[in-house]
Motif scaffolding. Structure first.
Motif, PDB file in Angstrom:
ATOM      1  N   GLY A 133       0.824  -1.202   0.000  1.00  0.00           N
ATOM      2  CA  GLY A 133       0.000   0.000   0.000  1.00  0.00           C
ATOM      3  C   GLY A 133       0.859   1.253   0.000  1.00  0.00           C
ATOM      4  N   GLY A 134       0.202   2.386  -0.163  1.00  0.00           N
ATOM      5  CA  GLY A 134       0.915   3.652  -0.167  1.00  0.00           C
ATOM      6  C   GLY A 134       0.077   4.773  -0.720  1.00  0.00           C
ATOM      7  N   LEU A 135       0.747   5.879  -0.996  1.00  0.00           N
ATOM      8  CA  LEU A 135       0.101   7.062  -1.545  1.00  0.00           C
ATOM      9  C   LEU A 135       0.375   7.121  -3.045  1.00  0.00           C
ATOM     10  CD1 LEU A 135      -1.332   9.814  -1.234  1.00  0.00           C
ATOM     11  CD2 LEU A 135       0.926  10.796  -0.728  1.00  0.00           C
ATOM     12  N   VAL A 136      -0.668   7.286  -3.819  1.00  0.00           N
ATOM     13  CA  VAL A 136      -0.533   7.338  -5.279  1.00  0.00           C
ATOM     14  C   VAL A 136      -1.491   8.379  -5.826  1.00  0.00           C
ATOM     15  CG1 VAL A 136      -2.224   5.493  -5.642  1.00  0.00           C
ATOM     16  CG2 VAL A 136      -0.462   5.909  -7.368  1.00  0.00           C
ATOM     17  N   GLN A 137      -1.119   8.980  -6.942  1.00  0.00           N
ATOM     18  CA  GLN A 137      -2.010   9.950  -7.579  1.00  0.00           C
ATOM     19  C   GLN A 137      -3.096   9.234  -8.363  1.00  0.00           C
ATOM     20  OE1 GLN A 137       0.471  12.600  -9.897  1.00  0.00           O
ATOM     21  NE2 GLN A 137       0.630  14.036  -8.190  1.00  0.00           N
ATOM     22  N   ALA A 138      -4.192   9.911  -8.543  1.00  0.00           N
ATOM     23  CA  ALA A 138      -5.279   9.364  -9.345  1.00  0.00           C
ATOM     24  C   ALA A 138      -4.761   8.985 -10.724  1.00  0.00           C
ATOM     25  CB  ALA A 138      -6.415  10.377  -9.462  1.00  0.00           C
TER      26      ALA A 138
ATOM     27  N   ILE B 145      -9.036 -17.095  -1.610  1.00  0.00           N
ATOM     28  CA  ILE B 145      -8.502 -15.812  -1.149  1.00  0.00           C
ATOM     29  C   ILE B 145      -9.404 -14.682  -1.619  1.00  0.00           C
ATOM     30  CG2 ILE B 145      -6.574 -14.202  -1.272  1.00  0.00           C
ATOM     31  CD1 ILE B 145      -5.948 -16.709   0.321  1.00  0.00           C
ATOM     32  N   GLY B 146      -9.625 -13.751  -0.731  1.00  0.00           N
ATOM     33  CA  GLY B 146     -10.410 -12.572  -1.081  1.00  0.00           C
ATOM     34  C   GLY B 146      -9.678 -11.307  -0.690  1.00  0.00           C
ATOM     35  N   TRP B 147      -9.916 -10.267  -1.443  1.00  0.00           N
ATOM     36  CA  TRP B 147      -9.461  -8.926  -1.078  1.00  0.00           C
ATOM     37  C   TRP B 147     -10.697  -8.090  -0.763  1.00  0.00           C
ATOM     38  CZ3 TRP B 147      -4.584  -7.207  -0.227  1.00  0.00           C
ATOM     39  CH2 TRP B 147      -3.513  -7.975  -0.725  1.00  0.00           C
ATOM     40  N   PHE B 148     -10.617  -7.381   0.356  1.00  0.00           N
ATOM     41  CA  PHE B 148     -11.682  -6.504   0.790  1.00  0.00           C
ATOM     42  C   PHE B 148     -11.072  -5.154   1.137  1.00  0.00           C
ATOM     43  CE2 PHE B 148     -15.133  -9.594   1.210  1.00  0.00           C
ATOM     44  CZ  PHE B 148     -14.416 -10.775   1.170  1.00  0.00           C
ATOM     45  N   ARG B 149     -11.902  -4.147   1.247  1.00  0.00           N
ATOM     46  CA  ARG B 149     -11.403  -2.843   1.647  1.00  0.00           C
ATOM     47  C   ARG B 149     -12.408  -2.137   2.541  1.00  0.00           C
ATOM     48  NH1 ARG B 149     -11.739   0.336  -4.207  1.00  0.00           N
ATOM     49  NH2 ARG B 149     -14.011   0.639  -4.219  1.00  0.00           N
ATOM     50  N   GLN B 150     -11.874  -1.213   3.335  1.00  0.00           N
ATOM     51  CA  GLN B 150     -12.724  -0.424   4.207  1.00  0.00           C
ATOM     52  C   GLN B 150     -12.256   1.014   4.166  1.00  0.00           C
ATOM     53  OE1 GLN B 150     -13.158  -1.995   8.176  1.00  0.00           O
ATOM     54  NE2 GLN B 150     -14.989  -0.778   8.546  1.00  0.00           N
ATOM     55  N   GLY B 151     -13.095   1.858   3.571  1.00  0.00           N
ATOM     56  CA  GLY B 151     -12.795   3.272   3.487  1.00  0.00           C
ATOM     57  C   GLY B 151     -13.225   4.003   4.746  1.00  0.00           C
ATOM     58  N   PRO B 152     -12.791   5.243   4.905  1.00  0.00           N
ATOM     59  CA  PRO B 152     -13.144   6.031   6.090  1.00  0.00           C
ATOM     60  C   PRO B 152     -14.654   6.146   6.259  1.00  0.00           C
ATOM     61  CG  PRO B 152     -11.487   7.158   4.764  1.00  0.00           C
ATOM     62  CD  PRO B 152     -11.958   5.994   3.962  1.00  0.00           C
TER      63      PRO B 152
ATOM     64  N   GLU C 271     -11.758   7.510  -4.747  1.00  0.00           N
ATOM     65  CA  GLU C 271     -12.709   6.677  -4.015  1.00  0.00           C
ATOM     66  C   GLU C 271     -12.190   5.274  -3.737  1.00  0.00           C
ATOM     67  OE1 GLU C 271     -13.254   8.466  -6.805  1.00  0.00           O
ATOM     68  OE2 GLU C 271     -14.636   7.415  -8.167  1.00  0.00           O
ATOM     69  N   ASP C 272     -11.018   4.929  -4.278  1.00  0.00           N
ATOM     70  CA  ASP C 272     -10.379   3.658  -3.945  1.00  0.00           C
ATOM     71  C   ASP C 272      -9.600   3.744  -2.640  1.00  0.00           C
ATOM     72  OD1 ASP C 272      -9.648   3.280  -7.428  1.00  0.00           O
ATOM     73  OD2 ASP C 272     -11.198   2.215  -6.286  1.00  0.00           O
ATOM     74  N   THR C 273      -9.506   4.944  -2.078  1.00  0.00           N
ATOM     75  CA  THR C 273      -8.792   5.115  -0.814  1.00  0.00           C
ATOM     76  C   THR C 273      -9.442   4.286   0.280  1.00  0.00           C
ATOM     77  OG1 THR C 273      -8.016   7.342  -1.360  1.00  0.00           O
ATOM     78  CG2 THR C 273      -8.183   6.790   0.981  1.00  0.00           C
ATOM     79  N   ALA C 274      -8.650   3.433   0.908  1.00  0.00           N
ATOM     80  CA  ALA C 274      -9.178   2.518   1.930  1.00  0.00           C
ATOM     81  C   ALA C 274      -8.028   1.702   2.513  1.00  0.00           C
ATOM     82  CB  ALA C 274     -10.206   1.568   1.319  1.00  0.00           C
ATOM     83  N   VAL C 275      -8.333   1.013   3.583  1.00  0.00           N
ATOM     84  CA  VAL C 275      -7.450  -0.044   4.063  1.00  0.00           C
ATOM     85  C   VAL C 275      -7.863  -1.319   3.334  1.00  0.00           C
ATOM     86  CG1 VAL C 275      -6.677  -1.396   6.032  1.00  0.00           C
ATOM     87  CG2 VAL C 275      -7.158   1.048   6.308  1.00  0.00           C
ATOM     88  N   TYR C 276      -6.888  -1.977   2.726  1.00  0.00           N
ATOM     89  CA  TYR C 276      -7.157  -3.184   1.955  1.00  0.00           C
ATOM     90  C   TYR C 276      -6.730  -4.408   2.756  1.00  0.00           C
ATOM     91  CZ  TYR C 276      -8.405  -0.559  -2.176  1.00  0.00           C
ATOM     92  OH  TYR C 276      -9.063   0.269  -3.063  1.00  0.00           O
TER      93      TYR C 276
ATOM     94  N   GLY D 137      -5.751 -10.596   7.304  1.00  0.00           N
ATOM     95  CA  GLY D 137      -4.533  -9.865   7.583  1.00  0.00           C
ATOM     96  C   GLY D 137      -4.841  -8.579   8.325  1.00  0.00           C
ATOM     97  N   GLN D 138      -3.798  -7.819   8.609  1.00  0.00           N
ATOM     98  CA  GLN D 138      -3.970  -6.592   9.386  1.00  0.00           C
ATOM     99  C   GLN D 138      -4.317  -5.400   8.498  1.00  0.00           C
ATOM    100  OE1 GLN D 138      -1.104  -7.651   8.325  1.00  0.00           O
ATOM    101  NE2 GLN D 138      -0.185  -5.790   7.463  1.00  0.00           N
ATOM    102  N   GLY D 139      -4.175  -5.565   7.209  1.00  0.00           N
ATOM    103  CA  GLY D 139      -4.546  -4.509   6.270  1.00  0.00           C
ATOM    104  C   GLY D 139      -3.368  -3.645   5.851  1.00  0.00           C
ATOM    105  N   THR D 140      -3.498  -3.035   4.686  1.00  0.00           N
ATOM    106  CA  THR D 140      -2.504  -2.090   4.179  1.00  0.00           C
ATOM    107  C   THR D 140      -3.239  -0.882   3.617  1.00  0.00           C
ATOM    108  OG1 THR D 140      -0.561  -1.825   2.748  1.00  0.00           O
ATOM    109  CG2 THR D 140      -2.343  -3.193   1.886  1.00  0.00           C
TER     110      THR D 140
END
Length: 123
Positions: free
Chosen positions: A9-14, A34-41, A89-94, A114-117
């Protein structure tokens, strides 16, 4: 049991891209979906993508379809989420998750997390 650790994970421009990795330890990775999930603010955890045990079966959320690619390498006990054309809008913990059941978009089917990224997409 399966222990999972996400990275990448990290900071990236649109419009940019990121590759998330999920490293698994334990004896059951190859037998787990395996699944990937995310949780935004301020949002609930949501499904992003999932992949079956062999990688033959794959599913994506509507928001991920066409932009994200899930994959796995059972020889290395690794799973990946390639993300491109990222939007703010993809900003989240994955989170990476493992399920002893069939691949699914339902968080309740996943026993190990996992603990998320953090992924942050700036406009």
């Amino acid at each position: 049991q399966v222990q999972l650790v996400e990275s990448g994970g990290g900071l990236v421009q649109a419009g940019g891209s990121l590759r998330l990795s999920c490293a698994a330890t334990g004896h059951s990775f190859a037998s787990a979906a395996i699944g990937w999930f995310r949780q935004g603010p301020g949002k609930e955890r949501e499904f992003v993508a999932c992949i079956g045990r062999t990688g033959r079966y794959i599913g994506y959320s509507d928001s991920a379809k066409g932009r994200f690619t899930i994959s796995r390498d059972n020889a290395r006990d690794m799973a990946y989420l390639e993300m491109s054309s990222l939007k703010p809008e993809d900003t989240a913990v994955y989170y990476c998750a493992a399920s002893p059941y069939y691949y699914s978009n339902d968080t309740r089917q996943y026993d190990y997390w996992g603990q998320g990224t953090q992924v942050t997409v700036s406009s």
